[in-house]
Design an enzyme around this catalytic site. Sequence first.
Site, short mmCIF file in Angstrom:
data_model
loop_
_atom_site.label_atom_id
_atom_site.label_comp_id
_atom_site.label_asym_id
_atom_site.label_seq_id
_atom_site.Cartn_x
_atom_site.Cartn_y
_atom_site.Cartn_z
N HIS A 77 -36.51 -106.70 7.31
CA HIS A 77 -35.67 -107.26 6.52
C HIS A 77 -34.89 -108.17 6.50
O HIS A 77 -33.74 -108.51 6.09
CB HIS A 77 -34.88 -106.24 5.54
CG HIS A 77 -35.54 -104.97 4.88
ND1 HIS A 77 -36.09 -104.96 3.61
CD2 HIS A 77 -36.11 -103.89 5.20
CE1 HIS A 77 -36.81 -104.13 3.37
NE2 HIS A 77 -36.85 -103.09 4.53
N ASN A 150 -36.76 -100.30 -2.04
CA ASN A 150 -37.76 -101.33 -2.07
C ASN A 150 -38.42 -101.47 -3.45
O ASN A 150 -37.88 -100.74 -4.38
CB ASN A 150 -39.04 -100.97 -1.29
CG ASN A 150 -38.61 -101.07 0.11
OD1 ASN A 150 -37.72 -101.67 0.76
ND2 ASN A 150 -39.21 -99.69 1.07
N TYR A 364 -29.87 -96.20 10.25
CA TYR A 364 -29.03 -97.45 9.75
C TYR A 364 -27.79 -97.78 10.29
O TYR A 364 -27.37 -98.77 10.34
CB TYR A 364 -29.01 -97.25 8.22
CG TYR A 364 -30.45 -97.79 7.59
CD1 TYR A 364 -31.53 -97.22 7.86
CD2 TYR A 364 -30.40 -98.68 6.43
CE1 TYR A 364 -32.92 -97.59 7.09
CE2 TYR A 364 -31.32 -98.90 5.42
CZ TYR A 364 -32.55 -98.40 6.23
OH TYR A 364 -33.92 -98.54 5.46
#
Length: 699
Positions: A77, A150, A364
């Site tokens: 990303h 997404n 993350y």
Amino acid sequence: MSAPKKPSSHAKGKGGELHQHADTTHATMTTQQGAPVADDQNSLRAGARGPGLLEDHVMREKIFHFDHERIPERVVHARGLGFHGYFENYNNQSELTAADLFQRPGEQTPVFVRFSTVAGNKGSADLPRDVRGFATKFYTRQGNWDLVGNNMPVFFIQDAIKFPDLVHAVKEAPDRGFPQAQSAHDNFWDFVGLMPESIHTVMWAMSDRAIPRSPRFMEGFGVHSFRFVNTKGESQFVKFHWKPKHGMQSVVWNEALKINGADPDFHRRDMWDAIQRGDYPEWELGVQVFDEAFAEQFEFDILDATKLIPEEQVPITPLGKMVLNRVVDNFFAETEQVAFCTQNIVRGIDHSNDPLLQGRNFSYLDTQTKRLGGPNFTHIPINAPKCPMHHFQQDGHMAMTNPSGRANYEPNSWEDNPGPRENPSEGFHSYAETEEGTKVRERSPSFADHYSQAWQFYISQTETEQGHIADAFVFELSKVEREDIRLRMVAHLRNVDDNLAKTVADGLGIDPLPEAPTPASKPRKDLPPSDALSILKNGPDSFCGRKLGVFVSEGTDAKTFDALKAAAEREGAVVAVIAPHISGVVDSGGRKIPANEKIDGGPSVLFDAVALLPGTQELERLAKHSPVRDFINDAFAHCKFIGFNEAAKELLDSAGIEQPLDEGFLLLSANDLDDSTTQFVMKCRNLRYWPREGAVNKL
């Protein structure tokens, strides 16, 4: 020999002082320490031609900061675009969730949304065939909630332990550093061909969902099953959906290739322009809500991220709308430094046991800490909550705030400024789900069906969309050098749909068909089609927000141009003028029509529909001009609606467009301009004249 003297950018006195009046129209430049800068043009030297001096703190600070102004780009990303906006809640949803943003009808919660591609680096183009990230940060009254999803509701893998392998496979090969931003290579197809769980998402990736016209026209999904928990501690599962206000739209593959060459910033330019002109992108947020009983009887495991729940089985409950109405002030400070973490949830929302989600929750936070330099990335304004924060976390790299007073721990007995305390009545509570089991590294048998929903997705598409899926497989696999990898993938497709497998095999010259691999779980062929899975079945009902490219030349009929422009703008479309020269043209009434694009810099791939309104003065030259022919041929090949005047017939002939013209063309009649231009815009509501595609592909 002395060098010739050059005029200085600033006049100097004998002592080197600046003879320059203070500029009162601008703020005084300072160093990062706040010291005013007298000269930002010259470093400090021992004499005009002497060596630089180490004591030059102004130059050293400036160069030091420049040397460190790049941060590690995201592993995935990396290429993204972000925008500000708000989420407006529809109704009181307290029976469903305790989440504060869903309690008060009409309340607006600030949001920041980042759209992205997955595989390419920061410098790649906007329109590779790829999954698109759709990440939303809600700045709620009770903390930040990150819905990190997404534009596809399923993913390639079931367990996060395989994520590094998936990303390594789709990114550039380590020995050569290419290919970049694409999956059409051996490594990707080798990996997914050995991972049957990927087949469903591969079908989505080979569909038109992977080449959206703009983020404005694509759906978003939370992918995983989450939980809503109300104030009574009652819980139900939810799946999150974003539905675009103006319907879905994609480009065709040949068009995507040409857009990447004509304007690699196509998506970010489209979003920026739309917001700047007040055509704010808008989505409705909805949830599929289901309980444990449904989860138990559903055909597949609701914790499996490679599966979806058809909307026909569990309809979507709308919760509110999101409007993006502001561009960023600084791309780096906001779009690049924004840090999304799936672990960021608020009271009333909880995670499920989805093994991919569980791994994302770990990954993350670690990723953002590495990328942004330390644990204090929440101090960066774009990441900071907009509600009050009180805690004892302190120090670390780039700490902007620290606890005040003596107490920096809890519990403590200090009466003067003891610091914050927990609040059981308002604080976050995890859903009290009972768990038991032996510690194992094992995949649940309920995750074993890898082909049934891939088949369901395929049969839910229109015939046009099915053709695009087959073409995408042929294109991608034709870039794979190893025959065994191509054969393996075609074999997998036999477990999805035999006709699809045969079409792809024919396109690759594979004969005979390879045997289908034995599936871990027998594919089901009794699943009904789901219209919600098709883009073309969910297109817009107007041409609003789309772009009409109008080609004009010297002497263009003023009445026709004005009538068409008025009809398009009544519809809410944007009109762009393309001309032989960027200076524009003079129409039949002597008026100057400014151009937005020069014909060889504004190809028809940049527009949703086109109109050909040339004047009669230079038709012979225009008919021989290659960019004009390309403009027409591409619009024709990409099945766009084409409006034209009488003079344009000569251009159509020169471009080799055969007569009679199909119904995707419309003559803008000088005898009935209002009616014909309105009819043309109404035709454009369908976006493409798909019946033409079969004829084009047979050429």
